[in-house]
Design a protein around this motif. Structure first.
Motif, PDB file in Angstrom:
ATOM      1  N   SER A  13       0.819  -1.214   0.000  1.00  0.00           N
ATOM      2  CA  SER A  13       0.000   0.000   0.000  1.00  0.00           C
ATOM      3  C   SER A  13       0.857   1.270   0.000  1.00  0.00           C
ATOM      4  N   GLY A  14       2.176   1.126  -0.062  1.00  0.00           N
ATOM      5  CA  GLY A  14       3.060   2.295  -0.121  1.00  0.00           C
ATOM      6  C   GLY A  14       3.021   2.943  -1.502  1.00  0.00           C
ATOM      7  N   ARG A  15       3.725   4.076  -1.630  1.00  0.00           N
ATOM      8  CA  ARG A  15       3.763   4.779  -2.929  1.00  0.00           C
ATOM      9  C   ARG A  15       4.312   3.859  -4.021  1.00  0.00           C
ATOM     10  N   MET A  16       5.438   3.193  -3.748  1.00  0.00           N
ATOM     11  CA  MET A  16       6.011   2.299  -4.759  1.00  0.00           C
ATOM     12  C   MET A  16       5.205   1.007  -4.880  1.00  0.00           C
ATOM     13  N   GLY A  17       4.688   0.494  -3.769  1.00  0.00           N
ATOM     14  CA  GLY A  17       3.887  -0.739  -3.812  1.00  0.00           C
ATOM     15  C   GLY A  17       2.711  -0.587  -4.767  1.00  0.00           C
ATOM     16  N   VAL A  36       1.745  -7.997   0.172  1.00  0.00           N
ATOM     17  CA  VAL A  36       2.030  -8.117   1.607  1.00  0.00           C
ATOM     18  C   VAL A  36       2.184  -6.722   2.212  1.00  0.00           C
ATOM     19  N   GLU A  37       1.641  -6.548   3.395  1.00  0.00           N
ATOM     20  CA  GLU A  37       1.853  -5.312   4.162  1.00  0.00           C
ATOM     21  C   GLU A  37       2.261  -5.678   5.589  1.00  0.00           C
ATOM     22  N   ARG A  38       2.688  -4.659   6.363  1.00  0.00           N
ATOM     23  CA  ARG A  38       3.124  -4.939   7.739  1.00  0.00           C
ATOM     24  C   ARG A  38       1.907  -5.266   8.601  1.00  0.00           C
ATOM     25  N   PRO A  39       2.126  -6.121   9.626  1.00  0.00           N
ATOM     26  CA  PRO A  39       1.007  -6.454  10.514  1.00  0.00           C
ATOM     27  C   PRO A  39       0.380  -5.177  11.082  1.00  0.00           C
ATOM     28  N   ILE A 100      15.423  -5.510  -4.463  1.00  0.00           N
ATOM     29  CA  ILE A 100      15.369  -4.580  -3.317  1.00  0.00           C
ATOM     30  C   ILE A 100      15.616  -3.148  -3.786  1.00  0.00           C
ATOM     31  N   GLY A 101      14.602  -2.294  -3.588  1.00  0.00           N
ATOM     32  CA  GLY A 101      14.743  -0.870  -3.919  1.00  0.00           C
ATOM     33  C   GLY A 101      14.875  -0.011  -2.680  1.00  0.00           C
ATOM     34  N   THR A 102      14.675  -0.626  -1.511  1.00  0.00           N
ATOM     35  CA  THR A 102      14.710   0.119  -0.241  1.00  0.00           C
ATOM     36  C   THR A 102      16.043   0.859  -0.060  1.00  0.00           C
ATOM     37  N   THR A 103      15.960   2.108   0.400  1.00  0.00           N
ATOM     38  CA  THR A 103      17.177   2.902   0.644  1.00  0.00           C
ATOM     39  C   THR A 103      17.327   3.183   2.142  1.00  0.00           C
ATOM     40  N   GLY A 104      18.452   3.791   2.497  1.00  0.00           N
ATOM     41  CA  GLY A 104      18.690   4.117   3.912  1.00  0.00           C
ATOM     42  C   GLY A 104      19.203   2.921   4.695  1.00  0.00           C
ATOM     43  N   LYS A 124      19.813  -5.400  -6.078  1.00  0.00           N
ATOM     44  CA  LYS A 124      19.568  -4.223  -5.240  1.00  0.00           C
ATOM     45  C   LYS A 124      20.163  -2.989  -5.886  1.00  0.00           C
ATOM     46  N   SER A 125      19.402  -1.896  -5.855  1.00  0.00           N
ATOM     47  CA  SER A 125      19.925  -0.619  -6.349  1.00  0.00           C
ATOM     48  C   SER A 125      19.212   0.532  -5.654  1.00  0.00           C
ATOM     49  N   GLY A 126      19.936   1.596  -5.407  1.00  0.00           N
ATOM     50  CA  GLY A 126      19.332   2.811  -4.852  1.00  0.00           C
ATOM     51  C   GLY A 126      18.444   3.514  -5.859  1.00  0.00           C
ATOM     52  N   ASN A 127      18.548   3.102  -7.118  1.00  0.00           N
ATOM     53  CA  ASN A 127      17.649   3.654  -8.141  1.00  0.00           C
ATOM     54  C   ASN A 127      17.508   2.643  -9.270  1.00  0.00           C
ATOM     55  N   MET A 128      16.268   2.263  -9.557  1.00  0.00           N
ATOM     56  CA  MET A 128      16.002   1.201 -10.537  1.00  0.00           C
ATOM     57  C   MET A 128      15.775   1.754 -11.946  1.00  0.00           C
ATOM     58  N   SER A 129      15.907   3.065 -12.139  1.00  0.00           N
ATOM     59  CA  SER A 129      15.610   3.608 -13.474  1.00  0.00           C
ATOM     60  C   SER A 129      16.807   3.462 -14.406  1.00  0.00           C
ATOM     61  N   HIS A 162       7.771  13.429   2.253  1.00  0.00           N
ATOM     62  CA  HIS A 162       7.558  12.215   3.063  1.00  0.00           C
ATOM     63  C   HIS A 162       8.820  11.355   3.179  1.00  0.00           C
ATOM     64  N   LYS A 163       9.836  11.667   2.393  1.00  0.00           N
ATOM     65  CA  LYS A 163      11.024  10.805   2.371  1.00  0.00           C
ATOM     66  C   LYS A 163      11.725  10.826   3.729  1.00  0.00           C
ATOM     67  N   VAL A 164      12.154   9.624   4.206  1.00  0.00           N
ATOM     68  CA  VAL A 164      12.675   9.540   5.579  1.00  0.00           C
ATOM     69  C   VAL A 164      14.195   9.379   5.659  1.00  0.00           C
TER      70      VAL A 164
HETATM   71  N1  LIG Z   1      15.497   2.146  -5.621  1.00  0.00           N
HETATM   72  C1  LIG Z   1      14.560   2.879  -6.211  1.00  0.00           C
HETATM   73  O1  LIG Z   1      14.498   3.009  -7.466  1.00  0.00           O
HETATM   74  C2  LIG Z   1      13.541   3.561  -5.350  1.00  0.00           C
HETATM   75  C3  LIG Z   1      13.598   3.390  -3.998  1.00  0.00           C
HETATM   76  N2  LIG Z   1      12.617   3.897  -3.194  1.00  0.00           N
HETATM   77  C4  LIG Z   1      12.721   3.530  -1.788  1.00  0.00           C
HETATM   78  O2  LIG Z   1      11.697   2.579  -1.503  1.00  0.00           O
HETATM   79  C5  LIG Z   1      11.299   2.700  -0.142  1.00  0.00           C
HETATM   80  C6  LIG Z   1       9.778   2.878  -0.063  1.00  0.00           C
HETATM   81  O3  LIG Z   1       9.424   4.108  -0.667  1.00  0.00           O
HETATM   82  P1  LIG Z   1       7.891   4.571  -0.701  1.00  0.00           P
HETATM   83  O4  LIG Z   1       7.068   3.569  -1.435  1.00  0.00           O
HETATM   84  O5  LIG Z   1       7.912   5.983  -1.160  1.00  0.00           O
HETATM   85  O6  LIG Z   1       7.546   4.539   0.863  1.00  0.00           O
HETATM   86  P2  LIG Z   1       6.141   4.303   1.563  1.00  0.00           P
HETATM   87  O7  LIG Z   1       6.327   4.697   2.981  1.00  0.00           O
HETATM   88  O8  LIG Z   1       5.052   4.941   0.759  1.00  0.00           O
HETATM   89  O9  LIG Z   1       5.925   2.709   1.470  1.00  0.00           O
HETATM   90  C7  LIG Z   1       6.604   1.761   2.228  1.00  0.00           C
HETATM   91  C8  LIG Z   1       5.608   0.666   2.559  1.00  0.00           C
HETATM   92  O10 LIG Z   1       6.299  -0.427   3.161  1.00  0.00           O
HETATM   93  C9  LIG Z   1       5.460  -0.934   4.155  1.00  0.00           C
HETATM   94  N3  LIG Z   1       6.206  -1.742   5.138  1.00  0.00           N
HETATM   95  C10 LIG Z   1       7.064  -1.306   6.080  1.00  0.00           C
HETATM   96  N4  LIG Z   1       7.476  -2.366   6.834  1.00  0.00           N
HETATM   97  C11 LIG Z   1       6.869  -3.467   6.321  1.00  0.00           C
HETATM   98  C12 LIG Z   1       6.884  -4.850   6.657  1.00  0.00           C
HETATM   99  N5  LIG Z   1       7.612  -5.311   7.684  1.00  0.00           N
HETATM  100  N6  LIG Z   1       6.130  -5.698   5.922  1.00  0.00           N
HETATM  101  C13 LIG Z   1       5.403  -5.247   4.876  1.00  0.00           C
HETATM  102  N7  LIG Z   1       5.337  -3.949   4.508  1.00  0.00           N
HETATM  103  C14 LIG Z   1       6.071  -3.067   5.227  1.00  0.00           C
HETATM  104  C15 LIG Z   1       4.825   0.310   4.784  1.00  0.00           C
HETATM  105  O11 LIG Z   1       3.671  -0.018   5.554  1.00  0.00           O
HETATM  106  C16 LIG Z   1       4.526   1.130   3.555  1.00  0.00           C
HETATM  107  O12 LIG Z   1       3.239   0.857   3.027  1.00  0.00           O
HETATM  108  C17 LIG Z   1      12.114   3.861   0.427  1.00  0.00           C
HETATM  109  O13 LIG Z   1      13.264   3.339   1.056  1.00  0.00           O
HETATM  110  C18 LIG Z   1      12.493   4.650  -0.818  1.00  0.00           C
HETATM  111  O14 LIG Z   1      13.639   5.446  -0.646  1.00  0.00           O
HETATM  112  C19 LIG Z   1      11.575   4.592  -3.692  1.00  0.00           C
HETATM  113  C20 LIG Z   1      11.463   4.825  -5.037  1.00  0.00           C
HETATM  114  C21 LIG Z   1      12.466   4.330  -5.967  1.00  0.00           C
END
Ligand SMILES: NC(=O)C1=CN([C@@H]2O[C@H](COP(=O)(O)OP(=O)(O)OC[C@H]3O[C@@H](n4cnc5c(N)ncnc54)[C@H](O)[C@@H]3O)[C@@H](O)[C@H]2O)C=CC1
Ligand SMILES: O=C(O)C1=N[C@H](C(=O)O)C[C@H](O)C1
Length: 273
Positions: A13-17, A36-39, A100-104, A124-129, A162-164
């Protein structure tokens, strides 16, 4: 003909999801197997298509990743560092593809992803584009061609409010490319914050500047500053679908590879550039 690749979207349900669910729905060669989402997330029990704005698609969002992974071919993960570490162990257990696209993520997290690559096919990449990965090749070349005595390198980024994490994964990827071009280690040369009486710029350092605000999807520039001239290499993301498409390409590419830890440069055939 190969069967469509069965993909799980975590962080559904996240922006990327949501972007991923929409892209998988329209793409050939992949099918959404589970979401899948977090509990405790509000999305649990809801239809994944409804959440992504598609209307019902018959996939209910669950909080049980292992059950989802065991019958899938791959998982696409844009969530949070601790969650991605957990998913890496489960994807290794299920012997599937983990994009894996997750950063930080910390160095300790990175070591865990690499270890998971003994059993899973991890990309894994910090940017998939495509654009940013090509930009990183250009940055490496420019940094190699322009010596540290005459040219200072600064990496600028702006993202939505919203970026953390900061600097962004992309900024660090571009900083790494510049450092590689110079034959140095980014960790020993980066200046991630400047405040107060900092003194003059240290020759050979790579500086970072972070802006946050509004709905900016992701803007990055690498400035090479010389005496009397500036070179700026930039990328502007206009839409999150560029990351979702890249992630799908990575999943399909990794499907027939042996277990390992890969980058988007490997996927795009740019790793030797
Ligand atoms: N590598 C790339 O090309 C890109 C990387 N990102 C990264 O992707 C990550 C997510 O970005 P957004 O979608 O904007 O964030 P977001 O906060 O909108 O979405 C993250 C989602 O992950 C869920 N989540 C967290 N823990 C979880 C768990 N244990 N199980 C299941 N779901 C869980 C959250 O509930 C939330 O819905 C960030 O680290 C961001 O920097 C974002 C865009 C492109
Ligand atoms: O959080 C985001 O939104 C983005 N994160 C990635 C990053 O940290 O570089 C990629 C993209 O810029 C969007």
């Amino acid at each position: 003909m190969t069967d469509a690749m069965k993909l799980v979207v975590v962080g559904a349900s996240g922006r990327m999801g949501q972007a991923l669910i929409r892209i998988i729905h329209e793409a050939e060669g992949t099918v959404l197997h589970a979401a899948v989402e977090r509990p405790g997330a509000a999305a649990i029990g809801r239809d994944a298509g409804e959440i992504a704005g598609l209307g019902p698609i018959g996939i209910t969002v669950t909080d049980d990743p292992l059950a989802a992974f065991l019958a899938a071919d791959g998982v696409i993960d844009f969530t949070a560092p601790a969650a991605s570490v957990e998913f890496a162990a489960l994807a290794a257990q299920a012997r599937i593809v983990h994009v894996i696209g997750t950063t930080g993520c910390s160095p300790d997290d990175e070591a865990k992803f690499e270890a998971a690559g003994r059993h899973a096919r991890v990309v894994k990449s910090g940017n998939m584009s495509l654009g940013v990965n090509l930009l990183s090749v250009l940055v490496k070349q420019a940094a190699k061609a322009l010596d540290a005595a005459g040219w200072d390198i600064e990496v600028l980024e702006m993202h939505h409010k919203h970026k953390v994490d900061a600097p962004s994964g992309t900024a660090l990827l571009l900083g790494d490319a510049a450092a590689a071009g110079r034959g140095i280690d980014l960790a020993d040369h980066s200046v991630r914050v400047r405040d107060g009486h900092t003194g003059p710029r240290e020759q050979g350092s790579i500086g970072f500047a972070t802006l946050r605000g509004g709905s900016v999807v992701g803007d990055h520039s690498v400035v090479l500053a010389g005496e009397g001239e500036l070179i700026t290499l930039s990328h502007n993301a206009l839409d999150r679908t560029i990351f979702a498409r890249g992630a799908l390409k990575a999943a399909l590419w990794a499907r027939d590879r042996k277990p390992g830890y890969y980058s988007m440069l490997d996927v795009l055939g740019l790793s030797s550039s």
